[in-house]
Enzyme design. Structure first.
Site, PDB file in Angstrom:
ATOM      1  N   ASP A  94      -9.964  -6.341   2.499  1.00 46.33           N
ATOM      2  CA  ASP A  94      -8.978  -5.646   3.330  1.00 46.33           C
ATOM      3  C   ASP A  94      -8.340  -4.479   2.592  1.00 46.33           C
ATOM      4  OD1 ASP A  94      -9.424  -7.387   5.431  1.00 46.33           O
ATOM      5  OD2 ASP A  94      -7.812  -8.747   4.859  1.00 46.33           O
ATOM      6  N   ARG A 117       6.487 -13.381  -0.784  1.00 46.43           N
ATOM      7  CA  ARG A 117       6.333 -12.086  -0.126  1.00 46.43           C
ATOM      8  C   ARG A 117       7.529 -11.148  -0.303  1.00 46.43           C
ATOM      9  NH1 ARG A 117       1.551 -13.042  -0.820  1.00 46.43           N
ATOM     10  NH2 ARG A 117       0.089 -13.339   0.915  1.00 46.43           N
ATOM     11  N   ASP A 147       2.366 -12.226   7.362  1.00 44.58           N
ATOM     12  CA  ASP A 147       2.749 -11.360   6.251  1.00 44.58           C
ATOM     13  C   ASP A 147       3.176  -9.966   6.681  1.00 44.58           C
ATOM     14  OD1 ASP A 147       2.456 -13.319   4.376  1.00 44.58           O
ATOM     15  OD2 ASP A 147       0.431 -12.742   3.768  1.00 44.58           O
TER      16      ASP A 147
END
Length: 392
Positions: free
Chosen positions: A13, A93, A122
């Site tokens: 990604d 995160r 996310d």
């Protein structure tokens, strides 16, 4: 040309994102990886891939100590669990996003990019923090271009992007846990194969003899294992190893994502389960009944805030203040027996214990039982009056 800082893992990604940011968005790309306890190869790979793809400027940021002290220890004090599992990915995160913002500020970047899809959690967690901390534009090429995995692979081939080794599962790992998704795990009826696990042994591979481990806490924070004071990162690693050796830490749930989608999630969180369970046992000894009820309410709200990417929400800070005040007395030691995938609290002690062996003893006379007669007589008075309505 405007600069963009890309949160970079070196996987498919984010590797695709580098070229998309150049070709589709006409931006100068800077890559950054934040170390919150990933395997060493996952910290080295982003720098190597970034260099191979075009010698981009790359940052590797060691945030392990900060993650342990400012995030994991707060989660322990709050007994942070979402729908039955200790938060790990969600907990890391906000710290990662914060460090990426710091890089963007240092570089004078006008945008921050990530490789999240539009289906996961996310995107919320990263973007909520980024937008609360800076005025950078946020770019999510995979989501914004609505790319499928097969389309990403085709694009990577057309741009000469070397594809990372194909993995059976999608794994997010940090100091506090492993999140495992994909492949056979997407079918909720299928048992997770043993090859999905890395931190925990199968029950038939664990030691035949039980092990008793003592966890020492100060102000709600784990400080010692078996009487030895250990630095935060190493303490968590050691707890992960000990609990994992006994097969403790596997969680298999159907989880409700932020967008409402249900997903099958498999986690390995041995240290988290061990330390939170021990922490709860010490709270039972040192906090009042009303405090325990309130702590349970706080835990649920706190966990949802973290899961939903709202670490920056002022309520989370408010709850931390209340938690810290209660945790002043959560000091002491807890003994836990580990055996064949099970753990059991077998002892606890604290200088702030509210337990009185003398008062609870059947041989004690200082507590005059006769004084309870009036209290018991009127106990449940309203319920008794209600029931009489139906008797008459």
């Amino acid at each position: 040309m405007d600069k963009v800082v890309l949160a970079f893992s070196g996987g498919l990604d984010t590797s695709v994102c580098i070229k998309l940011l150049e070709e589709k968005y006409n931006m100068e790309v800077i890559t950054a990886c934040v170390d919150v306890g990933q395997p060493r190869e996952e910290i080295k790979r982003p720098a190597q891939v970034s260099k191979e793809l075009g010698n981009y400027k790359h940052y590797t940021i060691d945030a392990r100590e900060e993650f342990a002290e400012d995030y994991i220890f707060r989660a322990i004090k709050a007994n942070a669990s979402y729908e039955g599992y200790p938060l790990s990915t969600a907990l890391a995160r906000p710290l990662i996003a914060t460090k990426i913002v710091e890089v963007a500020e240092e570089e004078g970047a006008s945008a921050i990019a990530h490789g999240c899809t539009g289906k996961g959690n996310d995107q919320f967690r990263f973007e909520a923090i980024i937008r609360s901390m800076c005025d950078c534009d946020v770019i999510a090429p995979i989501r914004d271009l609505n790319l499928t995995r097969s389309e990403e692979i085709e694009y990577a081939k057309s741009c000469g992007i070397p594809l990372p080794p194909k993995k059976q599962y999608s794994i997010d790992e940090n100091l506090w846990g492993r999140a495992i998704e994909g492949d056979i795990l997407e079918d909720p009826i299928m048992e997770p194969p043993e090859d999905a696990f890395s931190w925990t042994k199968a029950p038939d591979e664990t030691p035949n003899d039980p092990e008793i481990i003592q966890i020492g806490f100060r102000d709600g924070i784990p400080q010692e294992i078996n009487g030895e004071e250990i630095e935060p990162v190493e303490l968590i690693k050691k707890a992960n190893f000990i609990a994992g050796e006994h097969g403790i830490g596997r969680v298999d749930i159907i989880e409700d994502r932020i967008i409402g989608m249900k997903s099958r999630e498999v986690y390995e969180t041995p240290a988290a389960l061990l330390l939170i369970e021990a922490h709860k046992a010490l709270e039972q000894l040192t906090l009042t009944r009303n405090e325990l009820k309130f702590a349970d309410m706080i835990s649920g709200i706190y966990s949802e805030l973290v899961y939903n990417g709202l670490w920056h929400e002022p309520l989370r800070e408010d709850l931390d203040k209340a938690i810290d005040h209660m945790q002043r007395r959560v000091t002491g030691r807890v003994n836990v027996k580990l055996h064949k995938g099970n753990m059991r609290i077998i002892g606890r002690e604290s200088p702030y214990s509210l337990y009185s062996e003398k008062i609870v003893s059947f041989e004690d006379k200082s507590f005059d039982q006769r004084e309870m007669k009036g209290m018991v007589k009127n106990y449940g008075l309203q319920a008794r009056l209600y029931q009489k309505l139906w008797w008459e």
